[in-house]
Scaffold this active site. Structure first.
Site, mmCIF file in Angstrom:
data_model
loop_
_atom_site.group_PDB
_atom_site.id
_atom_site.type_symbol
_atom_site.label_atom_id
_atom_site.label_comp_id
_atom_site.label_asym_id
_atom_site.label_seq_id
_atom_site.Cartn_x
_atom_site.Cartn_y
_atom_site.Cartn_z
ATOM 1 N N THR A 1 0.941 -1.064 0.120
ATOM 2 C CA THR A 1 -0.146 0.159 -0.098
ATOM 3 C C THR A 1 0.883 1.031 0.403
ATOM 4 O O THR A 1 0.354 2.087 -0.463
ATOM 5 C CB THR A 1 -1.267 -0.059 1.271
ATOM 6 O OG1 THR A 1 -0.231 -0.356 2.557
ATOM 7 C CG2 THR A 1 -1.895 -1.225 1.284
ATOM 8 N N PHE B 1 -7.259 -5.735 -0.348
ATOM 9 C CA PHE B 1 -8.543 -6.003 -0.826
ATOM 10 C C PHE B 1 -9.364 -5.506 0.138
ATOM 11 O O PHE B 1 -10.487 -4.799 0.457
ATOM 12 C CB PHE B 1 -8.425 -7.158 -0.823
ATOM 13 C CG PHE B 1 -7.266 -7.456 -2.114
ATOM 14 C CD1 PHE B 1 -8.475 -7.625 -3.209
ATOM 15 C CD2 PHE B 1 -5.770 -7.655 -1.417
ATOM 16 C CE1 PHE B 1 -7.392 -8.252 -4.176
ATOM 17 C CE2 PHE B 1 -5.096 -9.008 -2.664
ATOM 18 C CZ PHE B 1 -5.831 -8.616 -4.066
ATOM 19 N N ARG B 2 -8.604 -5.067 1.738
ATOM 20 C CA ARG B 2 -9.565 -5.399 2.627
ATOM 21 C C ARG B 2 -9.877 -4.039 3.414
ATOM 22 O O ARG B 2 -10.992 -4.359 4.639
ATOM 23 C CB ARG B 2 -10.176 -6.439 3.954
ATOM 24 C CG ARG B 2 -10.122 -7.924 2.640
ATOM 25 C CD ARG B 2 -9.883 -9.009 3.797
ATOM 26 N NE ARG B 2 -10.493 -10.608 3.014
ATOM 27 C CZ ARG B 2 -9.703 -10.565 1.793
ATOM 28 N NH1 ARG B 2 -8.775 -10.268 1.301
ATOM 29 N NH2 ARG B 2 -10.171 -11.692 0.934
ATOM 30 N N GLN C 1 1.855 -13.296 -0.065
ATOM 31 C CA GLN C 1 -0.094 -13.150 -1.285
ATOM 32 C C GLN C 1 -0.687 -12.267 -2.195
ATOM 33 O O GLN C 1 -1.182 -12.394 -3.208
ATOM 34 C CB GLN C 1 -1.199 -13.203 0.021
ATOM 35 C CG GLN C 1 -0.877 -14.174 1.190
ATOM 36 C CD GLN C 1 -2.066 -14.148 2.308
ATOM 37 O OE1 GLN C 1 -3.590 -13.746 2.640
ATOM 38 N NE2 GLN C 1 -1.265 -12.929 2.674
ATOM 39 N N ASP D 1 2.274 -8.144 -7.293
ATOM 40 C CA ASP D 1 3.036 -7.810 -7.537
ATOM 41 C C ASP D 1 4.448 -7.511 -8.293
ATOM 42 O O ASP D 1 4.751 -6.533 -9.564
ATOM 43 C CB ASP D 1 2.627 -6.279 -6.898
ATOM 44 C CG ASP D 1 2.991 -6.430 -5.656
ATOM 45 O OD1 ASP D 1 4.298 -6.537 -5.682
ATOM 46 O OD2 ASP D 1 2.554 -5.936 -4.840
ATOM 47 N N HIS E 1 0.202 -16.704 -4.407
ATOM 48 C CA HIS E 1 -1.256 -16.321 -4.987
ATOM 49 C C HIS E 1 -0.506 -16.447 -7.289
ATOM 50 O O HIS E 1 -1.096 -15.958 -7.367
ATOM 51 C CB HIS E 1 -1.453 -15.408 -4.194
ATOM 52 C CG HIS E 1 -2.585 -15.911 -3.239
ATOM 53 N ND1 HIS E 1 -3.229 -15.097 -2.797
ATOM 54 C CD2 HIS E 1 -2.408 -17.232 -2.995
ATOM 55 C CE1 HIS E 1 -3.586 -15.355 -1.620
ATOM 56 N NE2 HIS E 1 -3.028 -16.973 -1.639
ATOM 57 N N CYS F 1 -1.205 -19.794 -21.137
ATOM 58 C CA CYS F 1 -2.246 -20.330 -22.302
ATOM 59 C C CYS F 1 -3.263 -21.297 -21.440
ATOM 60 O O CYS F 1 -3.082 -22.300 -20.958
ATOM 61 C CB CYS F 1 -2.676 -20.919 -23.592
ATOM 62 S SG CYS F 1 -4.132 -22.098 -24.132
ATOM 63 N N THR G 1 -1.248 -8.129 6.398
ATOM 64 C CA THR G 1 -1.966 -9.220 5.543
ATOM 65 C C THR G 1 -3.054 -9.366 7.062
ATOM 66 O O THR G 1 -2.749 -8.981 7.713
ATOM 67 C CB THR G 1 -1.220 -10.822 5.453
ATOM 68 O OG1 THR G 1 -2.335 -11.933 5.164
ATOM 69 C CG2 THR G 1 -0.053 -11.416 6.410
ATOM 70 N N SER G 2 -4.607 -9.416 6.617
ATOM 71 C CA SER G 2 -5.478 -9.193 7.785
ATOM 72 C C SER G 2 -5.340 -11.362 8.187
ATOM 73 O O SER G 2 -6.387 -10.712 8.950
ATOM 74 C CB SER G 2 -7.203 -9.010 6.857
ATOM 75 O OG SER G 2 -6.983 -10.017 5.059
HETATM 76 P P1 OAD Z 1 -5.991 -7.662 2.659
HETATM 77 O O1 OAD Z 1 -7.058 -6.435 1.642
HETATM 78 O O2 OAD Z 1 -7.167 -8.841 3.834
HETATM 79 O O3 OAD Z 1 -4.967 -7.209 4.217
HETATM 80 C C1 OAD Z 1 -4.156 -5.928 3.965
HETATM 81 C C2 OAD Z 1 -3.947 -5.816 5.446
HETATM 82 O O4 OAD Z 1 -2.710 -4.792 5.410
HETATM 83 C C3 OAD Z 1 -4.976 -4.941 6.695
HETATM 84 O O5 OAD Z 1 -5.383 -5.441 7.748
HETATM 85 C C4 OAD Z 1 -4.424 -4.103 6.148
HETATM 86 O O6 OAD Z 1 -5.122 -3.281 8.032
HETATM 87 C C5 OAD Z 1 -3.311 -3.732 6.153
HETATM 88 N N1 OAD Z 1 -2.255 -2.760 5.338
HETATM 89 C C6 OAD Z 1 -2.904 -2.009 4.496
HETATM 90 N N2 OAD Z 1 -1.805 -1.397 4.645
HETATM 91 C C7 OAD Z 1 -0.482 -1.509 5.660
HETATM 92 C C8 OAD Z 1 0.701 -1.095 5.776
HETATM 93 N N3 OAD Z 1 1.374 0.364 5.474
HETATM 94 N N4 OAD Z 1 1.012 -1.430 6.665
HETATM 95 C C9 OAD Z 1 1.082 -2.141 7.537
HETATM 96 N N5 OAD Z 1 0.089 -2.742 6.858
HETATM 97 C C10 OAD Z 1 -1.239 -2.338 6.324
HETATM 98 O O7 OAD Z 1 -5.063 -8.242 2.430
HETATM 99 P P2 OAD Z 1 -4.063 -9.761 2.394
HETATM 100 O O8 OAD Z 1 -4.326 -10.332 3.493
HETATM 101 O O9 OAD Z 1 -2.697 -9.761 2.052
HETATM 102 O O10 OAD Z 1 -6.109 -13.417 -3.278
HETATM 103 O O11 OAD Z 1 -5.306 -10.419 1.803
HETATM 104 C C11 OAD Z 1 -5.134 -11.991 1.220
HETATM 105 C C12 OAD Z 1 -6.197 -12.210 -0.208
HETATM 106 O O12 OAD Z 1 -6.839 -11.878 -0.680
HETATM 107 C C13 OAD Z 1 -5.169 -11.172 -1.057
HETATM 108 O O13 OAD Z 1 -3.954 -12.642 -1.673
HETATM 109 C C14 OAD Z 1 -6.273 -11.827 -2.105
HETATM 110 C C15 OAD Z 1 -7.339 -11.322 -1.740
HETATM 111 O O14 OAD Z 1 -8.361 -11.763 -2.549
HETATM 112 C C16 OAD Z 1 -6.596 -13.237 -3.943
HETATM 113 O O15 OAD Z 1 -6.698 -12.737 -4.722
HETATM 114 C C17 OAD Z 1 -6.145 -14.856 -4.119
#
Ligand code: OAD
Length: 238
Positions: A28, A35-36, A103, A106, A121, A129, A190-191
């Site tokens: 970020t 994502f969340r 996960q 990028d 991922h 293909c 990661t959440s």
């Molecule tokens: P999420 O969006 O679920 O979680 C990101 C987390 O990072 C959140 O808890 C934020 O609070 C935290 N965050 C954001 N910016 C931050 C920063 N600068 N420093 C510290 N924390 C920060 O993303 P993921 O856990 O990666 O999968 O989501 C897992 C998977 O869900 C992804 O790989 C993707 C998605 O669906 C697929 O597409 C299969």
């Protein structure tokens, strides 16, 4: 310096067997939304929920709409690694960090110089293909219009894991192996909501599990150290 960061710095200084496990929050600060979070991808309005668009059955049913979303939301140009990616790559070069398990799709860890990156991922920087598995350059699918097709007639797809698809077994096995053997496990950005990735933490057997995440996670009470701060800012102090 914050006492939590001080503690983590000490663990990092003392270890030569660190593993980092991260997610969208790591990128970020490079300008890629997660994502969340409230401003994340899943809070935006689309004709279908992004989790549906990012599923295998949707890709097969409506590749046109998938590619509209893919090009508009997943392909983000001109992004650079931030302090977290850069410091992690340095720690690997210093012989202190064994692997980055991510996960993210990028490619920013590799752009920062990390070598042992386990992409749970997949990556948006690779394409193949879906029918004959011929490999294509990612530019072919990440730009342009419509549905990219192979000479065999199959739809060319990104080398990412869509919902409803299993993770690559060799990547998963390698991730489990290095997490199991790690002395220090740093989990960040990661959440910890998406399985099987989130469950990888359970393979860690040590007593130096650090969680660096802006918001709370279901694993906060399980960690030995929790830092609710921006990961780039934390890593720039390590
Ligand atoms: P999420 O969006 O679920 O979680 C990101 C987390 O990072 C959140 O808890 C934020 O609070 C935290 N965050 C954001 N910016 C931050 C920063 N600068 N420093 C510290 N924390 C920060 O993303 P993921 O856990 O990666 O999968 O989501 C897992 C998977 O869900 C992804 O790989 C993707 C998605 O669906 C697929 O597409 C299969």
């Amino acid at each position: 310096m914050d006492s939590g960061i001080q503690q983590l710095k000490k663990w990092v200084e003392e270890s030569n067997n660190i593993v980092f496990f991260g997610g969208a929050g790591v990128s970020t600060e490079s300008g890629i939304p997660d994502f969340r979070s409230v401003d994340g991808l899943y809070s935006q309005k689309w004709r279908y929920p992004p989790e549906t668009i990012l599923s295998r059955s949707f890709f097969d049913r409506d590749p046109e709409e998938y590619y509209r979303f893919h090009r508009e939301k997943l392909v983000i140009e001109n992004v650079k690694p931030n302090s977290a990616h850069i410091r992690l790559a340095q720690l690997e070069r210093e012989g202190k960090l064994n692997a980055v398990v991510t996960q993210n799709i990028d490619g920013l860890h590799q752009a920062a110089g990390s070598k042992n990156v386990l992409e749970l991922h997949g990556s948006i920087l690779r394409a193949y293909c879906s029918k004959c598995r011929k490999i294509y350059p990612a530019e072919l699918i990440n730009h342009g219009n419509g549905v990219p097709r192979c000479g065999c007639g199959g739809v060319i797809r990104p080398d990412i894991v869509l919902y409803e698809e299993p993770l690559d077994e060799s990547v998963l096995t390698a991730a489990i192996d290095c997490i199991r053997k790690a002395d220090v496990l740093i989990v960040g950005g990661t959440s910890l909501n998406v399985y099987p990735a989130a469950g990888l933490i359970n393979y860690y057997k040590g007593n130096k599990l650090a969680l660096v995440n802006l918001s709370e996670t279901p694993f906060d009470s399980y960690a030995d150290l929790v830092i609710h701060e921006k990961i780039g800012q934390v890593f720039s102090q390590l």
